[in-house]
Design an enzyme around this catalytic site. Structure first.
Site, PDB file in Angstrom:
ATOM      1  N   GLY A 208       0.855  -1.310   0.067  1.00  0.00           N
ATOM      2  CA  GLY A 208       0.081   0.158   0.131  1.00  0.00           C
ATOM      3  C   GLY A 208       0.836   1.295   0.004  1.00  0.00           C
ATOM      4  O   GLY A 208       0.510   2.122  -0.917  1.00  0.00           O
ATOM      5  N   HIS A 209       1.804   1.258   0.834  1.00  0.00           N
ATOM      6  CA  HIS A 209       2.807   2.455   1.007  1.00  0.00           C
ATOM      7  C   HIS A 209       3.506   2.459  -0.450  1.00  0.00           C
ATOM      8  O   HIS A 209       3.740   3.745  -1.024  1.00  0.00           O
ATOM      9  CB  HIS A 209       3.818   2.213   1.943  1.00  0.00           C
ATOM     10  CG  HIS A 209       3.424   2.188   3.428  1.00  0.00           C
ATOM     11  ND1 HIS A 209       3.245   1.103   4.067  1.00  0.00           N
ATOM     12  CD2 HIS A 209       2.954   3.232   4.049  1.00  0.00           C
ATOM     13  CE1 HIS A 209       2.845   1.412   5.394  1.00  0.00           C
ATOM     14  NE2 HIS A 209       2.370   2.700   5.593  1.00  0.00           N
TER      15      HIS A 209
ATOM     16  N   LYS B 252      -7.055   4.417   2.800  1.00  0.00           N
ATOM     17  CA  LYS B 252      -7.337   3.579   3.767  1.00  0.00           C
ATOM     18  C   LYS B 252      -7.725   4.270   5.146  1.00  0.00           C
ATOM     19  O   LYS B 252      -8.419   3.943   5.874  1.00  0.00           O
ATOM     20  CB  LYS B 252      -6.080   2.690   3.913  1.00  0.00           C
ATOM     21  CG  LYS B 252      -5.846   1.885   5.250  1.00  0.00           C
ATOM     22  CD  LYS B 252      -6.894   0.891   5.504  1.00  0.00           C
ATOM     23  CE  LYS B 252      -6.524  -0.065   6.752  1.00  0.00           C
ATOM     24  NZ  LYS B 252      -5.926   0.539   7.714  1.00  0.00           N
TER      25      LYS B 252
ATOM     26  N   LEU C 184      -4.627  -3.584   3.084  1.00  0.00           N
ATOM     27  CA  LEU C 184      -3.460  -3.649   3.667  1.00  0.00           C
ATOM     28  C   LEU C 184      -3.055  -2.746   4.772  1.00  0.00           C
ATOM     29  O   LEU C 184      -3.568  -1.482   4.518  1.00  0.00           O
ATOM     30  CB  LEU C 184      -2.381  -3.503   2.312  1.00  0.00           C
ATOM     31  CG  LEU C 184      -2.145  -4.107   1.530  1.00  0.00           C
ATOM     32  CD1 LEU C 184      -0.723  -4.164   0.555  1.00  0.00           C
ATOM     33  CD2 LEU C 184      -2.104  -5.797   1.951  1.00  0.00           C
TER      34      LEU C 184
END
Ligand code: PAF
Length: 286
Positions: free
Chosen positions: A44-45, A157, A192
């Site tokens: 995700g990052h 998120k 995530l």
């Protein structure tokens, strides 16, 4: 491997070195992208970094586990810290500079200020983690002043966090473009998160139920079903699956995060629930 301006990844721990690097980028006329993180990086990052690269010439990533956004009973001490692995991952996606400030650098003993945000910060996470958004806003304000990015990329998120950051950037006239990126999910739909590492094998299986229930509510709302009934069913199903407590499952205005009604044009469905000792959050557009 994508080309990176400052290849290999530069690791910087102090503010004067960061400022020197940033002014070097500026003198070359480079556009600076920024991804603030607390480390324990995952796909995700990396998606945020890849997106930042498409919007800028150099990408700075910060890793700082920010004590001001944790309450004393929360997981600050056990939050995963994986610097070398993070650096490797960042290098693999072509990030240029990894900024690793210490707690003393960010909050010296004389530190006496904070950024307070109302509006979208007030409820949801703001109710259950009252210290959280002022802690986030304060550290993000400091990081923006230190890195001076043209564009900063945040994950959806943490949708409420994204709205809070957009709000104080707008209200305080900060010269940075804040961009949100869709949530990256596992094959079974689980969003995530660095905190997924806390889940046991059984909990990890159950965790995917959160997005299943959110999708069911979204579907019911889209097809004109009874909203309250759908929200109540989602909470009951999560409890039955082994979650608990369920802090909230709520439909909100996607921009202001005010309570939604039948006239609200853009809806966001947000949830937070405990699974064992791990608190999971997720959200989707409706
Ligand atoms: O989303 C996070 O990882 C953190 O809240 C942030 C934005 C890096 C601030 O500490």
């Amino acid at each position: 491997m994508p080309a990176s301006v400052a290849s290999p990844l530069l690791r910087v721990r102090d503010l004067s070195a960061l400022r020197a690097a940033v002014s070097g980028f500026r003198h070359k006329g480079l556009r600076i992208g920024f991804v603030p993180t607390m480390g324990a990086l995952h796909e995700g990052h990396l998606a945020l970094v890849r997106h930042a690269k498409t919007l800028s010439d150099v990408v700075v990533v910060s890793v700082f586990v920010n004590p001001k956004q944790f309450a004393p009973h929360e997981d600050f001490d056990r939050y995963p810290r994986t610097e070398d692995k993070d650096a490797q991952l960042l290098e693999s996606v072509g990030a240029d500079l990894l900024y690793l400030p210490s707690v003393d650098l960010m909050y010296p003993a004389v530190f006496a200020s904070s950024v307070h945000v109302e509006g979208p910060a007030r409820e949801l996470e703001g109710t259950f983690r009252p210290q959280f958004f002022d802690g986030v806003a304060t550290v993000v304000m400091k990081l923006f002043n230190q890195v001076q990015p043209d564009v900063a990329v945040f994950g959806e998120k943490d949708y409420q966090q994204l709205q809070v950051v957009k709000t104080f950037v707008r209200d305080l006239d900060l010269p940075v473009n804040v961009v949100g990126m869709p949530t990256v999910r596992e094959a079974d739909g689980l969003a995530l998160s660095s905190r997924n590492a806390y889940l046991s094998t059984d909990e990890r299986q159950t965790a995917a139920r959160l997005i299943v229930e959110l999708n069911a509510v979204a579907e019911a709302v889209r097809s004109g079903g009874d909203r309250e009934k759908a929200l109540d069913a989602a909470k009951a199903n999560l409890l039955a699956a082994g979650f608990g407590p369920v802090d909230y499952v709520e439909l909100r205005d996607a921009d202001t995060l005010a309570m939604a009604d039948a006239q609200t044009p853009n809806l966001r469905l947000l949830a937070a629930a405990w699974l064992g000792k791990t608190r999971l959050i997720d959200n989707i557009a409706v």
